[in-house]
Structures are given as C-alpha cells and as structure tokens.
Design a protein around this motif. Sequence first.
Motif, PDB file in Angstrom:
ATOM      1  N   PHE A   1       4.573   4.990  -7.999  1.00 17.06           N
ATOM      2  CA  PHE A   1       4.486   4.007  -6.739  1.00 17.06           C
ATOM      3  C   PHE A   1       3.322   3.109  -6.766  1.00 17.06           C
ATOM      4  N   ASN A   2       2.116   3.636  -7.142  1.00 16.17           N
ATOM      5  CA  ASN A   2       0.960   2.705  -7.019  1.00 16.17           C
ATOM      6  C   ASN A   2       1.054   1.555  -8.097  1.00 16.17           C
ATOM      7  N   LYS A   3       1.835   2.272  -9.302  1.00 16.88           N
ATOM      8  CA  LYS A   3       1.948   1.127 -10.312  1.00 16.88           C
ATOM      9  C   LYS A   3       2.937  -0.039  -9.779  1.00 16.88           C
ATOM     10  N   LEU A   4       3.899   0.366  -9.162  1.00 17.08           N
ATOM     11  CA  LEU A   4       4.774  -0.769  -8.686  1.00 17.08           C
ATOM     12  C   LEU A   4       4.179  -1.734  -7.641  1.00 17.08           C
ATOM     13  N   ILE A   5       3.386  -0.983  -7.087  1.00 19.98           N
ATOM     14  CA  ILE A   5       2.889  -1.905  -5.845  1.00 19.98           C
ATOM     15  C   ILE A   5       1.931  -2.752  -6.503  1.00 19.98           C
TER      16      ILE A   5
ATOM     17  N   HIS B   1       0.753  -1.266   0.068  1.00 20.13           N
ATOM     18  CA  HIS B   1      -0.024   0.026  -0.190  1.00 20.13           C
ATOM     19  C   HIS B   1       1.011   1.230  -0.067  1.00 20.13           C
ATOM     20  N   ILE B   2       0.631   2.139  -0.645  1.00 18.64           N
ATOM     21  CA  ILE B   2       1.271   3.385  -0.872  1.00 18.64           C
ATOM     22  C   ILE B   2       1.463   4.016   0.709  1.00 18.64           C
ATOM     23  N   SER B   3       0.768   3.895   1.780  1.00 21.19           N
ATOM     24  CA  SER B   3       1.015   4.265   3.075  1.00 21.19           C
ATOM     25  C   SER B   3       2.269   4.030   3.442  1.00 21.19           C
ATOM     26  N   ALA B   4       2.589   2.558   3.274  1.00 20.27           N
ATOM     27  CA  ALA B   4       4.163   2.221   3.605  1.00 20.27           C
ATOM     28  C   ALA B   4       5.056   3.102   2.878  1.00 20.27           C
ATOM     29  N   VAL B   5       5.146   3.701   1.935  1.00 20.67           N
ATOM     30  CA  VAL B   5       6.066   4.522   1.280  1.00 20.67           C
ATOM     31  C   VAL B   5       6.018   6.094   1.911  1.00 20.67           C
ATOM     32  N   THR B   6       4.837   6.330   2.431  1.00 22.69           N
ATOM     33  CA  THR B   6       4.694   7.623   2.989  1.00 22.69           C
ATOM     34  C   THR B   6       5.363   7.587   4.602  1.00 22.69           C
ATOM     35  N   ASN B   7       4.951   6.343   5.091  1.00 29.09           N
ATOM     36  CA  ASN B   7       5.755   6.222   6.355  1.00 29.09           C
ATOM     37  C   ASN B   7       7.069   5.920   6.344  1.00 29.09           C
ATOM     38  N   ALA B   8       7.547   5.451   5.443  1.00 30.99           N
ATOM     39  CA  ALA B   8       9.071   5.272   5.051  1.00 30.99           C
ATOM     40  C   ALA B   8       9.609   6.834   5.135  1.00 30.99           C
TER      41      ALA B   8
ATOM     42  N   LEU C   1      17.528   0.455  -6.595  1.00 29.60           N
ATOM     43  CA  LEU C   1      17.605   0.497  -5.191  1.00 29.60           C
ATOM     44  C   LEU C   1      17.181   2.147  -5.148  1.00 29.60           C
ATOM     45  N   TYR C   2      16.269   2.489  -3.962  1.00 27.53           N
ATOM     46  CA  TYR C   2      16.006   3.933  -3.679  1.00 27.53           C
ATOM     47  C   TYR C   2      16.115   3.870  -2.113  1.00 27.53           C
ATOM     48  N   TYR C   3      16.350   4.861  -1.477  1.00 30.79           N
ATOM     49  CA  TYR C   3      16.608   5.157   0.020  1.00 30.79           C
ATOM     50  C   TYR C   3      15.862   6.619   0.531  1.00 30.79           C
ATOM     51  N   TYR C   4      15.417   6.406   1.781  1.00 24.91           N
ATOM     52  CA  TYR C   4      15.136   7.582   2.497  1.00 24.91           C
ATOM     53  C   TYR C   4      16.241   7.352   3.608  1.00 24.91           C
ATOM     54  N   ALA C   5      17.054   8.220   4.070  1.00 30.34           N
ATOM     55  CA  ALA C   5      17.904   8.242   4.892  1.00 30.34           C
ATOM     56  C   ALA C   5      17.941   9.383   5.818  1.00 30.34           C
TER      57      ALA C   5
ATOM     58  N   THR D   1      14.181  -1.891   6.114  1.00 29.64           N
ATOM     59  CA  THR D   1      14.529  -0.880   7.156  1.00 29.64           C
ATOM     60  C   THR D   1      15.688  -1.443   7.854  1.00 29.64           C
ATOM     61  N   ILE D   2      16.812  -0.393   8.017  1.00 34.25           N
ATOM     62  CA  ILE D   2      18.144  -0.853   8.846  1.00 34.25           C
ATOM     63  C   ILE D   2      18.417   0.600   9.317  1.00 34.25           C
ATOM     64  N   GLY D   3      18.147   0.623  10.845  1.00 34.24           N
ATOM     65  CA  GLY D   3      18.441   1.615  11.289  1.00 34.24           C
ATOM     66  C   GLY D   3      17.593   3.002  11.034  1.00 34.24           C
ATOM     67  N   GLU D   4      17.997   3.983  11.016  1.00 34.89           N
ATOM     68  CA  GLU D   4      17.389   5.175  10.417  1.00 34.89           C
ATOM     69  C   GLU D   4      17.373   5.436   8.975  1.00 34.89           C
ATOM     70  N   VAL D   5      17.386   4.241   8.025  1.00 32.31           N
ATOM     71  CA  VAL D   5      17.151   4.252   6.852  1.00 32.31           C
ATOM     72  C   VAL D   5      16.319   3.277   6.261  1.00 32.31           C
ATOM     73  N   VAL D   6      15.449   3.773   5.341  1.00 33.24           N
ATOM     74  CA  VAL D   6      14.403   2.859   4.583  1.00 33.24           C
ATOM     75  C   VAL D   6      14.923   2.494   3.354  1.00 33.24           C
ATOM     76  N   PHE D   7      15.183   1.386   2.888  1.00 32.30           N
ATOM     77  CA  PHE D   7      15.543   1.043   1.533  1.00 32.30           C
ATOM     78  C   PHE D   7      14.493   0.705   0.603  1.00 32.30           C
ATOM     79  N   LEU D   8      14.328   0.719  -0.540  1.00 37.29           N
ATOM     80  CA  LEU D   8      13.094   0.619  -1.469  1.00 37.29           C
ATOM     81  C   LEU D   8      13.728   0.087  -2.659  1.00 37.29           C
ATOM     82  N   LEU D   9      13.393  -1.527  -3.050  1.00 36.92           N
ATOM     83  CA  LEU D   9      14.031  -2.302  -3.917  1.00 36.92           C
ATOM     84  C   LEU D   9      12.903  -2.384  -5.047  1.00 36.92           C
TER      85      LEU D   9
END
Length: 275
Positions: free
Chosen positions: A35-39, A6-13, A65-69, A48-56
């Motif tokens: 994002f909705n298309k990929l989902i 769900h797109i909410s997971a991306v928003t939360n990340a 590979l994408y990241y929110y750090a 999620t590793i520490g304070e970074v969320v990776f999206l594959l």
Amino acid sequence: MKLVTHISAVTNAYNYAKGYKKGFITNCFITTKQFNKLISNDILHEITIGEVVFLLKKNEDFSNLYYYAASIDELAQALPLLLPVIAKETVMVDIVTKNELCEEKSVFEENHFNIYTSLIRMSSVGNKFQEKLLNSPKVRNATTDDVIVLNEMIKSYFDPRAEQLPEMDDLSEWIRNGSIILFEDQKKIIGFIIYDLNATTLYLRYWFVHPDYRDLKIGSKLFNEFLSRGKNTQRQLFWVIKTNQNAIKRYRHYGFEKEKMSNFILTNKNLSYEE
C-alpha cells in the motif's frame, strides 16, 4: 474519487466498513508495504459509496478495483452507483473464493462485469521431490545485472490483467533473497522461476521458458531446481490459469493437485484472456 496520500486512509476505510458489523467482505489483501508503495507512486484512489469503500489502483492501461464492504447487500447497492464513475476506464477485479457460485462474483456479473479469466490453486503437501538433481552450469541464480532483461521478459510475455506483475524493485528484492532461478544458454536468459520460500511453504510466483526453447526440458530443469530448494517445506503451492490444461498436466506429474480455491478475474469491458 480522491487520491490516497497516507496509509491511515486505508486503515480508516477498513475500519469504516468493518465497523458496521453486518458481515464485512473484501477482495483486498494488499500488505502495508505494498500500500505504501502505491501511495508513494500516486496511483491509489478512494471512492466511498454508502457503507462501501472502493480503492482504485491506476495502472498504465487499466485499473484494479478493491473494496471494503459492510456486507454483500451493501456491495450490491453501491456497485451500480460506482459504474458511471469508472465507465471510461478498463477495470479489473479479483475475487478469491472456495465457492464458484460465490455471491460477490454474482454481484459484479449482475452489474455488467464479465469473466476475463480464472485461476485455480494447486498444491502439494510434503515435498515429493525425489529426482537426482544434475548440476548444470546453465542453471544459476539471477544477479542485479539481470534485472532489466527479466523485467522486459515479464512485461513482454505475461498478462498484467491476469497476473500481478512485479516491478523492478520487487525483482531486485527477490534477487537479494536468492529467489530467482535462471536458465542461461550462450549468455542469453531463456527461462526463469521466481519463488518465495519460508520455513514451511514454497510458493511459485512465475515460471517461464521462452517460446523458441520449449519442449527441450528446460522447464523441468528449472522446476526440479525449484523443488529441491524447498525440499524441507511442508507445502508447495501456486496459481495457474484454469484453461491451461497442459500446465496443469505437468504440475500433476510433479504430485500437485487442484484445491477448491479459485481466483475469478472480472472486467467491465468486453475483453477475454488470450493464452
């Protein structure tokens, strides 16, 4: 690694990493629609590793590979822990920057990623299109009947690791918008340009002429048609492979200049781009 459903997971990340207020960084500039298309296609995963969320984003032969750090330091700490998880995969990561010595690129290089290729952005301010456009029956807009052929050409001649390639539905949307120009000879598509146009900006997405028909000024006919359609725009821009000096020379002929903007594409495997 878990599937994003769900797109909410991306928003939360995004909110998770940004919420630390340490100097948030990301290489992810995907729209909600994308994002909705990929989902919906079940190809987006979260780690999620520490304070970074990776999206594959998992493709057929490789993953993006994408990241929110929370910060560059947190990225540097999390990336080594990610490596065992993705060790068996071919992973590509894009880093867009104005600084060739950017810290994010260095962090990946220190963790055994190497440069697959790099692109530079070129632009022109104030459309310099001045040539008289000669209407040619061989130049036309694409129609829905052309989607399959266009898709096959793109898949055959473009590198998906170096460029974000469109899907069939993307091509169909550009066709509906009148944003695909074809050059056709004897009912055979031998060249095309795909672009986006808004009130102020003309953006070149893809420009292609079949190798058997190059040096026949087909590319220039397509490019002049492209420029003429954006003659009222304030800015025209695109990305080009940095080592493609022939293309850069052609673009400069049309009044385009390099910007201080680069897109480094790195990979965790021993691969390099072939022109």
